[in-house]
Design a protein around this motif. Structure first.
Motif: not given
Length: 262
Positions: A100-110, A115-123
């Motif tokens: 979650v921190s990767i997406l919010t802090d490095y990619l600025g994503m909401d 879901d958890e699987s989508q968060i991991r895939d984007r990370a």
């Protein structure tokens, strides 16, 4: 010239000393490649910044970042020179614990719409773009799968963990090294957490983790025998000796920890 950090025992080095030792060693291996290791160190220490690890004996809780950094320096001392492996070791818990921190802090994503699987895939996509496919492949291999369904009894969870580790390292010398140094840091020093060493408050934790990690000894021994030639291309002769010694130490200490409540 004196080394920046002497070759002290890993357990006596804090995050700063570990990072300096890793940077110095990787610069000697590849002056240009070391920049990627510095980036990995920065990412790992930032993402794990609010996490701590249980104390050893009477010592206070330590920053979690010491764990992946200690793993990386241990691998370097075993003769590992592949910086993809070293980067994967440094980053090995970041997707599992900090996606979650990767997406919010490095990619600025909401992340609230994912879901958890989508968060991991984007990370993982971010990691591939930042550190390359090979390092990301190793991180993905050692990351525990997402939990699904109702909570399972600990014995069932432990069996799933052993199966996951077996499948991750089987036939893959790179992943073997990433997971082996993690095992050493998690399991071989576990006896430092028991009563009589210091704080005396971690007996239950040590017993629980000993039961989790003990079955891995056979898994690592079998894979070391099966993939000996490939593993020996990644480590030095001294590194192999260290692996064997660590497995022997685990065989000696973990059974006693599993009987703490007896």
């Amino acid at each position: 010239m004196l080394p920046v950090i002497p070759a002290a025992q890993l357990k006596n080095l804090d995050s700063g000393a570990l990072a300096l030792s890793i940077i110095g060693t990787t610069k000697a291996i590849s002056p240009s490649g070391a920049d990627r290791i510095v980036d990995a160190l920065g990412v790992a220490t930032y993402l794990h910044r609010n996490q701590t690890r249980a104390n050893r004996g009477g010592m206070p809780r330590a920053p979690y970042s010491e764990h992946p950094l200690r793993n990386a320096l241990r691998a370097l001392r075993m003769g590992v020179t592949d910086l993809d492996i070293i980067a994967a070791i440094i980053l090995h818990d970041t997707i599992e614990d900090c996606a979650v921190s990767i997406l919010t802090d490095y990619l600025g994503m909401d992340t609230s719409v994912l879901d958890e699987s989508q968060i991991r895939d984007r990370a993982y996509d971010w990691m591939k773009a930042t550190f390359g496919t090979n390092t990301t492949r190793m991180v993905e291999a050692v990351s525990n799968p997402l939990n699904s369904g109702p909570r399972q009894p600990r014995a069932v969870s432990n069996l799933r963990y052993v199966s996951h580790v077996h499948d991750a390292i089987h036939g893959d010398a790179d992943v073997f090294i990433v997971k082996f140094v993690d095992f050493v840091d998690n399991a071989v020093g576990l006896h430092h957490n028991v009563a009589g060493i210091g704080a005396g408050v971690n007996d239950a934790m040590a017993e629980r983790l000993a039961a989790k990690y003990f079955p891995l000894i056979h898994i690592f021994e079998a894979e070391l025998a099966a993939s000996y030639g490939e593993i020996m291309t990644r480590v030095s002769a001294e590194g192999l000796e260290a692996m064997v010694a660590h497995l022997a130490a685990a065989k000696e200490t973990l059974p006693g920890l599993m009987d703490l409540a007896a």
